[in-house]
Design an enzyme around this catalytic site. Sequence first.
Site, PDB file in Angstrom:
ATOM      1  N   GLU A   7       0.854  -1.181   0.000  1.00  0.00           N
ATOM      2  CA  GLU A   7       0.000   0.000   0.000  1.00  0.00           C
ATOM      3  C   GLU A   7       0.887   1.226   0.000  1.00  0.00           C
ATOM      4  OE1 GLU A   7      -3.862  -0.615   2.655  1.00  0.00           O
ATOM      5  OE2 GLU A   7      -2.057  -1.382   3.605  1.00  0.00           O
TER       6      GLU A   7
ATOM      7  N   MET F   1       6.161   5.942   4.483  1.00  0.00           N
ATOM      8  CA  MET F   1       4.708   5.828   4.459  1.00  0.00           C
ATOM      9  C   MET F   1       4.192   4.477   3.972  1.00  0.00           C
ATOM     10  SD  MET F   1       3.411   5.904   1.136  1.00  0.00           S
ATOM     11  CE  MET F   1       4.395   7.074   0.260  1.00  0.00           C
ATOM     12  N   PRO F   2       4.902   3.796   3.092  1.00  0.00           N
ATOM     13  CA  PRO F   2       4.282   2.563   2.557  1.00  0.00           C
ATOM     14  C   PRO F   2       4.087   1.511   3.646  1.00  0.00           C
ATOM     15  CG  PRO F   2       6.212   3.209   1.273  1.00  0.00           C
ATOM     16  CD  PRO F   2       6.241   4.010   2.528  1.00  0.00           C
ATOM     17  N   ILE F   3       3.102   0.674   3.406  1.00  0.00           N
ATOM     18  CA  ILE F   3       2.842  -0.473   4.264  1.00  0.00           C
ATOM     19  C   ILE F   3       2.924  -1.720   3.388  1.00  0.00           C
ATOM     20  CG2 ILE F   3       1.164  -1.619   5.761  1.00  0.00           C
ATOM     21  CD1 ILE F   3      -0.115   1.181   6.205  1.00  0.00           C
ATOM     22  N   HIS F  40       6.548   0.439   6.988  1.00  0.00           N
ATOM     23  CA  HIS F  40       6.035  -0.607   7.886  1.00  0.00           C
ATOM     24  C   HIS F  40       5.910  -1.915   7.111  1.00  0.00           C
ATOM     25  CE1 HIS F  40       4.415   1.788  11.370  1.00  0.00           C
ATOM     26  NE2 HIS F  40       4.611   2.742  10.488  1.00  0.00           N
TER      27      HIS F  40
END
Lengths: 67, 67, 67, 67, 67, 67
Positions: A7, F1-3, F40
């Site tokens: 994401e 920011m990416p997950i 994350h």
Amino acid sequence: MPIVRVEMWEGRTLEQKRELVEVFTREMSRICGCTEAGIHIVIDEVKKENWAMGGQLCHEKFPDPPA
Amino acid sequence: MPIVRVEMWEGRTLEQKRELVEVFTREMSRICGCTEAGIHIVIDEVKKENWAMGGQLCHEKFPDPPA
Amino acid sequence: MPIVRVEMWEGRTLEQKRELVEVFTREMSRICGCTEAGIHIVIDEVKKENWAMGGQLCHEKFPDPPA
Amino acid sequence: MPIVRVEMWEGRTLEQKRELVEVFTREMSRICGCTEAGIHIVIDEVKKENWAMGGQLCHEKFPDPPA
Amino acid sequence: MPIVRVEMWEGRTLEQKRELVEVFTREMSRICGCTEAGIHIVIDEVKKENWAMGGQLCHEKFPDPPA
Amino acid sequence: MPIVRVEMWEGRTLEQKRELVEVFTREMSRICGCTEAGIHIVIDEVKKENWAMGGQLCHEKFPDPPA
């Protein structure tokens, strides 16, 4: 067999996506010992107005630079 | 109570989605003994350029046939 | 190619899971025209104390019957 | 550190999203004792034709009121 | 109708979970105008060794305090 | 920011997880231009009896070798 879901904000280029899935697949296979053919990766591009950090929508917290 | 999430390439027709959710709901209820009313199904249509198999983006690995 | 994710309370038997994945795979293939071999189903068994409906944890809202 | 993911029908206003992420972040921090800065919230807006309840697609089960 | 999914490290008490789902449900209903009864919340408790930040597993990056 | 979310069968060692999150974080940062600190990764270890391929539960389709 593994499934990887990424994401991130929208806006990555096709070239970036292509490299990302190549590298993640190769490394996942090498580290975990699964065949590359069985690895799925799904990219979920999220609009900045639909992502919040610290309680603030990201299009407001991190506005895009002027074009 | 159950939640079913279906990720697939975009392009299924409304008729296919309609049948899919009918059948999944009916079978889930029958097999697991939950009421149909409580079953949620969310369909996530993914662009082929956002799905990779074997390290390759699917719009390149499985190109659409010419129209 | 499709990925189906089923979230439900824990406690289904192996026989129920077996039938569920057989039926979902067969019906998904029939309705959407994808090969059965490419369909992944992941079952996520959730403890009732980790699921809430209407603002109440399910192990309190729907207590298990006495054994 | 927590990640909150909200799936709902599309159509909420920016003002509603803004308030939702503010409140969820503040309350999550207060209740669970984590810093607000580390809380991520991702909103996933789902089209009603991609959400089913009780075996029926929501754009048919709950049609939008006429404009 | 909305589904909220909370991923966080394991270790929250039942009392914290109870308050979290009460508050999230009430506020979601108030802000988005949906009925409380239709809101599902699923809590996913993740072991710190299965969560990484900045490339490091959290049980090593943020070790638990000695008992 | 990416997950990044990795779903795979349970059984990987801590050393494999450690290398996986290191490499994924470094490569994601390099390719997409985001800071490593903001990435994350959540690993979701799934029991083979909760994963199906081709309509068959994986603990039956791919039984573990005898110890």
